[in-house]
Write an enzyme that holds these catalytic residues in place. Structure first.
Site, PDB file in Angstrom:
ATOM      1  N   HIS A  68       0.813  -1.219   0.000  1.00 56.95           N
ATOM      2  CA  HIS A  68       0.000   0.000   0.000  1.00 56.95           C
ATOM      3  C   HIS A  68       0.851   1.275   0.000  1.00 56.95           C
ATOM      4  O   HIS A  68       0.318   2.374   0.191  1.00 56.95           O
ATOM      5  CB  HIS A  68      -0.932   0.023   1.215  1.00 56.95           C
ATOM      6  N   HIS A 151       7.726  -7.964   3.457  1.00 60.70           N
ATOM      7  CA  HIS A 151       6.296  -7.678   3.569  1.00 60.70           C
ATOM      8  C   HIS A 151       5.557  -8.659   2.660  1.00 60.70           C
ATOM      9  O   HIS A 151       5.448  -8.445   1.448  1.00 60.70           O
ATOM     10  CB  HIS A 151       6.044  -6.225   3.138  1.00 60.70           C
TER      11      HIS A 151
END
Length: 259
Positions: A68, A151
């Site tokens: 994001h 991530h």
């Protein structure tokens, strides 16, 4: 070197607990460096430039990102200008910012932070294993402390990255799922590993969001507007002691603190 690496900072509750607690934590825990994944620090999805500045001013040394990172358009210029703000290194060429950096603080040993993004159950990006290999070839020999924020969604991909980098970096630390795992360990060649650091944000929530709306989404299959939970926040991550001269982790343990 004593390092606190915090899991995904989530929304206003995560930012608030950080700004309130960080000065005391650095003193009470004897921290040399604090790093946090901050890709969800603004509304639970993305990071604005304003929120990034607030987190850095609170006492965090480095912010890492994830899938994001680019949701808030105003962060782009800051990704290019700030040395303390990273995005995953395996985004295609041309993306703003950098995915790794060497830091040489005057009051501590030099260290490198590498940010990578997984591909399993995630948006298509370049290969994180190839990106990691390329970065290792560029790191200066006098920087043995090497920290990797991977991530990623799948535990299997995170474990594979841990073994792929075992003995070549100080730590491989997973982020993204917002659920702290209990598998902090030293791999056979000495690299510290933890599948997921957890979340710095509202504890009584569904990954940071109001549980009521998330339950309704699962029960009906219909779109719902998720809202950041107003529950009391908690800080989660890993507390790591490193022999800075060798780049080897001495101890790693899950860490959490109720807000």
């Amino acid at each position: 070197m004593r390092l606190l690496f915090l899991g995904d900072v989530f929304g206003r509750p995560g930012r608030t607990v950080l700004t309130q607690r960080m000065p005391g934590l650095r003193r009470d825990l004897g921290l040399d460096r604090v790093v946090a994944n901050a890709e969800n620090a603004s509304g639970g999805l993305g990071l604005t430039a304003k929120a990034a500045r607030q987190l850095l001013e609170s006492g965090l040394d480095v912010l890492t990102g994830g899938n994001h990172t680019f949701r808030c358009a105003d962060l782009g210029p800051m990704l290019d200008s700030s040395e303390r703000l990273l995005r995953p290194a395996n985004y295609p060429a041309g993306a703003p910012g950098r995915g790794w950096r060497v830091f040489r603080p005057r009051d501590a040993a030099p260290y490198a932070v590498i940010n990578l993004l997984g591909r399993t159950f995630m948006a298509a990006v370049d290969c994180p294993f190839a990106a990691a290999e390329g970065i290792l070839g560029q790191l200066p020999a006098d920087v043995p402390v090497r920290l990797v924020d991977f991530h990623a969604e799948a535990t299997s991909e995170k474990k594979a990255m841990g073994y792929f980098l075992d003995g070549r970096v100080s730590a491989v630390l997973g982020t993204h799922t917002h659920v702290q795992t209990a598998d902090a360990q030293l791999l056979p060649q000495g690299t510290a590993y933890m599948t997921d650091l957890g979340m710095t944000g509202p504890a009584a929530s569904a990954l940071g969001m109001d549980p009521e709306e998330v339950v309704a989404r699962f029960r009906t299959g219909l779109p719902r507007r998720f809202m950041v939970s107003k529950a009391a926040p908690e800080m989660q991550g890993a507390l790591i002691d490193i022999d800075a001269s060798a780049g080897k982790v001495v101890t790693i343990a899950p860490w959490r603190l109720a807000g």
